[in-house]
Design a protein around this motif. Structure first.
Motif, mmCIF file in Angstrom:
data_model
loop_
_atom_site.group_PDB
_atom_site.id
_atom_site.type_symbol
_atom_site.label_atom_id
_atom_site.label_comp_id
_atom_site.label_asym_id
_atom_site.label_seq_id
_atom_site.Cartn_x
_atom_site.Cartn_y
_atom_site.Cartn_z
ATOM 1 N N TYR A 152 0.842 -1.261 -0.159
ATOM 2 C CA TYR A 152 -0.105 0.182 0.090
ATOM 3 C C TYR A 152 0.795 1.214 -0.065
ATOM 4 O O TYR A 152 0.813 2.052 -0.802
ATOM 5 C CB TYR A 152 -1.000 0.144 1.270
ATOM 6 N N ALA A 153 1.463 1.322 1.010
ATOM 7 C CA ALA A 153 2.249 2.728 1.251
ATOM 8 C C ALA A 153 3.665 2.797 0.383
ATOM 9 O O ALA A 153 4.164 3.610 -0.148
ATOM 10 C CB ALA A 153 2.677 2.915 2.816
ATOM 11 N N ARG A 154 4.339 1.151 0.254
ATOM 12 C CA ARG A 154 5.535 1.316 -0.356
ATOM 13 C C ARG A 154 5.289 1.699 -1.856
ATOM 14 O O ARG A 154 6.363 2.051 -2.529
ATOM 15 C CB ARG A 154 6.452 0.338 -0.255
ATOM 16 N N GLU A 155 4.443 0.984 -2.357
ATOM 17 C CA GLU A 155 4.449 0.731 -3.968
ATOM 18 C C GLU A 155 2.975 1.308 -4.587
ATOM 19 O O GLU A 155 3.103 2.211 -5.626
ATOM 20 C CB GLU A 155 4.450 -0.752 -4.507
ATOM 21 N N LEU A 156 1.909 1.012 -4.066
ATOM 22 C CA LEU A 156 0.651 1.195 -4.750
ATOM 23 C C LEU A 156 0.330 2.922 -4.973
ATOM 24 O O LEU A 156 0.031 3.516 -5.620
ATOM 25 C CB LEU A 156 -0.408 0.443 -4.320
ATOM 26 N N ALA B 47 -9.951 -1.713 -0.639
ATOM 27 C CA ALA B 47 -9.238 -3.159 0.188
ATOM 28 C C ALA B 47 -10.312 -4.079 -0.371
ATOM 29 O O ALA B 47 -11.552 -4.000 -0.346
ATOM 30 C CB ALA B 47 -9.568 -2.859 1.693
ATOM 31 N N TRP B 48 -9.770 -5.111 -0.740
ATOM 32 C CA TRP B 48 -10.445 -6.159 -1.665
ATOM 33 C C TRP B 48 -10.342 -7.689 -1.075
ATOM 34 O O TRP B 48 -9.322 -7.896 -0.437
ATOM 35 C CB TRP B 48 -9.613 -6.080 -2.820
ATOM 36 N N MET C 190 -10.316 -2.190 5.604
ATOM 37 C CA MET C 190 -10.316 -0.717 5.139
ATOM 38 C C MET C 190 -9.865 0.293 5.840
ATOM 39 O O MET C 190 -9.090 1.317 4.997
ATOM 40 C CB MET C 190 -11.977 -0.332 5.162
ATOM 41 N N LEU C 191 -9.640 0.286 6.897
ATOM 42 C CA LEU C 191 -8.978 1.355 7.775
ATOM 43 C C LEU C 191 -7.368 1.309 7.434
ATOM 44 O O LEU C 191 -6.846 2.469 7.482
ATOM 45 C CB LEU C 191 -9.141 1.158 9.269
ATOM 46 N N ARG C 192 -6.905 0.036 7.274
ATOM 47 C CA ARG C 192 -5.438 -0.001 7.028
ATOM 48 C C ARG C 192 -5.107 0.463 5.584
ATOM 49 O O ARG C 192 -4.339 1.231 5.374
ATOM 50 C CB ARG C 192 -5.271 -1.474 7.002
ATOM 51 N N PHE C 193 -6.001 0.160 4.721
ATOM 52 C CA PHE C 193 -6.135 1.021 3.398
ATOM 53 C C PHE C 193 -5.893 2.303 3.461
ATOM 54 O O PHE C 193 -5.145 3.156 2.948
ATOM 55 C CB PHE C 193 -6.987 0.474 2.552
ATOM 56 N N ARG C 194 -6.955 3.028 4.134
ATOM 57 C CA ARG C 194 -7.018 4.232 4.238
ATOM 58 C C ARG C 194 -5.954 5.115 4.903
ATOM 59 O O ARG C 194 -5.456 5.995 4.276
ATOM 60 C CB ARG C 194 -8.259 4.892 5.025
ATOM 61 N N ASP D 11 -15.554 4.707 6.211
ATOM 62 C CA ASP D 11 -15.201 6.053 5.554
ATOM 63 C C ASP D 11 -15.458 7.198 6.661
ATOM 64 O O ASP D 11 -14.445 8.173 6.705
ATOM 65 C CB ASP D 11 -15.467 6.188 4.211
ATOM 66 N N CYS D 12 -16.684 7.296 7.041
ATOM 67 C CA CYS D 12 -17.011 8.222 8.009
ATOM 68 C C CYS D 12 -16.398 8.342 9.120
ATOM 69 O O CYS D 12 -15.959 9.412 9.723
ATOM 70 C CB CYS D 12 -18.481 8.064 8.374
ATOM 71 N N ARG D 13 -15.864 6.937 9.802
ATOM 72 C CA ARG D 13 -15.070 6.896 10.961
ATOM 73 C C ARG D 13 -13.780 7.431 10.577
ATOM 74 O O ARG D 13 -13.029 8.246 11.488
ATOM 75 C CB ARG D 13 -14.831 5.752 11.254
ATOM 76 N N PHE D 14 -12.884 7.473 9.298
ATOM 77 C CA PHE D 14 -11.764 7.776 9.308
ATOM 78 C C PHE D 14 -11.739 9.263 8.983
ATOM 79 O O PHE D 14 -10.801 9.968 9.576
ATOM 80 C CB PHE D 14 -11.312 7.002 7.903
ATOM 81 N N LEU D 15 -12.800 9.767 8.307
ATOM 82 C CA LEU D 15 -12.897 11.110 7.800
ATOM 83 C C LEU D 15 -12.886 12.090 9.435
ATOM 84 O O LEU D 15 -12.472 13.126 9.618
ATOM 85 C CB LEU D 15 -14.039 11.487 7.014
ATOM 86 N N ALA D 16 -13.915 11.400 10.111
ATOM 87 C CA ALA D 16 -13.837 11.957 11.483
ATOM 88 C C ALA D 16 -12.892 12.155 12.384
ATOM 89 O O ALA D 16 -12.550 13.242 12.968
ATOM 90 C CB ALA D 16 -15.287 11.088 12.310
#
Length: 473
Positions: free
Chosen positions: A367-371, A386-387, A396-400, A436-441
């Motif tokens: 995620y952070a290193r390449e994509l 996240a798939w 999903m949280l790790r992805f964001r 997503d709302c949790r992350f944005l909050a």
């Protein structure tokens, strides 16, 4: 009988901190009722074409869902006991009530998993249950679900309306006759249920049926697929047919993200080795890599969004594969490299702003290193959500957390459910919206975003970005 109540807490998946939770609630209220856009999935198009009632809880909820029988199998319950069809015709359990009872007896196994979130939502919101599924409630569940499935309001098209699904995309192989999508023409649903072009059956030379499929491709298109140019022309024709049936995207489930950019003569020679059955494993991988680049070029021509889904070690359990065939829950994530693997394709097409390539991964270490750095630079690239194994609250949280600082939000494409389990689609999208709302909050609480900006982003992550990425009207 001590049966627990089935309740869905209104603050589920929101953070425990009361300040952040209040912000998440406010953001969620703005987007929770937006129509669902499901741009990539594996529901059966015949459901919507025929619009016939489902007749059985087990065949609808359990047998197609590898998340369910994978977990049960891991605890020593055989797939034969669960009624999964065997390739050799050996008899398996056919009493659907008995299979459902096995599932109910072991429902506790799903505690803490996303499957539990989805299934509880289906049972509560779709079927109206207020008691938890367990061995004691199994027969009540089974009889009630079957009775409800027989009602007109449970026909597939009626559920599209009830679930507020604006659009759903199915996925079909290049040789599919698309008869079910053709049957939708004139129904009013042909623009709501669309197909996706999945050409693995005529691109992956490792498949046992590859040579036969190339012959079928010739029959379907009238092109001479025994030569390289005829083969490419046949693929362009099939893409056009899929476009006529609503497709806006292609999908490529390759073992790796490897790409290549051979000369025309070298590509033609490699193709001849593949269709002659003489290609080595290395040459077959090279051919898959060349075809990803060819498909990107065709997407630039016809405007179809290209999805690349690499990194699954398919059919890891040979015993299960031999007995039951593919897609029976024994696929395992594997390490996947992107920077060098995609370089040939990106050198040729990565700077094309009109090209849409969506990258997925099962390897979270990238995620952070390449994509994120790749998508944060190349105009042609976007990151899929996240798939599969990571379609979960924590995934999903790790992805964001790992992607956002480098790629931002606008180089991602919202959410897709990637499911065969039609009744769980609202639950899956609701989980994504809440996370997503949790992350944005959290960003608002830390004064990194204003709440107005977070509201705009909540809409984009729910609806705007997915429509743009998949070119949906």
């Amino acid at each position: 009988m001590n049966v627990q109540r089935l309740t869905l807490h209104p603050d589920r998946l929101f953070p425990s901190d009361p300040v952040v939770r209040d912000i998440a609630r406010r953001l969620y209220q703005q987007i929770k009722d937006l129509p669902i856009v499901s741009p990539h999935g594996h529901t059966d198009p015949s459901w919507f074409a025929d619009n016939a009632n489902w007749d059985n809880a087990t065949s609808l909820l359990l047998l197609p869902d590898h998340y369910v029988f994978r977990m049960l199998y891991s605890q020593g319950i055989t797939l034969e006991e669960l009624g999964i069809h065997r390739e050799d015709g050996v008899a398996v359990e056919s009493d659907y009530r008995k299979i459902f009872q096995i599932f109910a007896k072991h429902y506790h196994l799903f505690r803490g998993t996303p499957s539990r979130l989805w299934l509880d939502s289906v049972f509560h919101d779709v079927f109206g249950f207020t008691k938890m599924l367990c061995e004691d409630t199994a027969n009540h569940y089974y009889d009630s679900i079957n009775a409800q499935l027989a009602k007109p309001e449970f026909k597939p098209r009626a559920l599209l309306e009830r679930f507020n699904i604006e659009l759903i995309a199915t996925t079909e192989g290049a040789l599919n006759d698309l008869k079910h999508h053709a049957a939708l023409k004139g129904s009013g649903f042909e623009t709501r249920v669309i197909t996706t072009f999945r050409p693995d059956d005529v691109i992956d030379a490792d498949r046992e049926d590859f040579v036969r499929n190339i012959a079928k491709l010739a029959e379907l298109t009238g092109e001479d697929t025994q030569n390289w140019q005829g083969y490419l022309a046949a693929l362009r024709k099939r893409r056009a047919v899929f476009r006529e049936h609503g497709a806006t995207a292609t999908d490529h489930g390759h073992p790796t993200a490897f790409t290549a950019d051979l000369t025309m003569n070298d590509a033609a020679a490699l193709y001849q080795r593949c269709i002659s059955g003489k290609a080595s494993a290395t040459e077959k991988e090279l051919f898959r890599g060349q075809m990803l680049t060819e498909m990107a070029g065709m997407s630039l021509e016809d405007g179809m969004t290209m999805q690349i889904h690499p990194g699954a070690h398919r059919n890891h359990n040979k015993v299960i594969f031999d007995r039951f065939g593919p897609d029976k829950g024994a696929d395992i994530p594997s390490a996947t490299e992107y920077v060098q693997a995609l370089k040939p394709l990106l050198h040729k097409y990565g700077n094309e702003a009109k090209l849409n390539i969506i990258l997925f991964t099962l390897d979270e270490t990238t995620y952070a290193r390449e994509l994120a750095p790749l998508a944060g630079h190349y105009p042609a690239l976007k990151l899929g959500p996240a798939w599969w194994f990571h379609d979960s609250p924590e995934g999903m949280l790790r992805f964001r957390h790992q992607v956002t600082e480098t790629a931002g939000f606008y180089n991602t494409v919202g959410f897709n459910d990637d499911t065969r389990a039609f009744l769980s689609i609202p639950a899956r999208h609701d989980v994504a919206r809440r996370i997503d709302c949790r992350f944005l909050a959290g960003l608002v609480a830390e004064h990194r975003l204003t709440e107005e900006e977070a509201g705009e982003l909540a809409y984009e992550l729910t609806s705007g970005l997915v429509k743009k990425a998949y070119q949906l009207k």
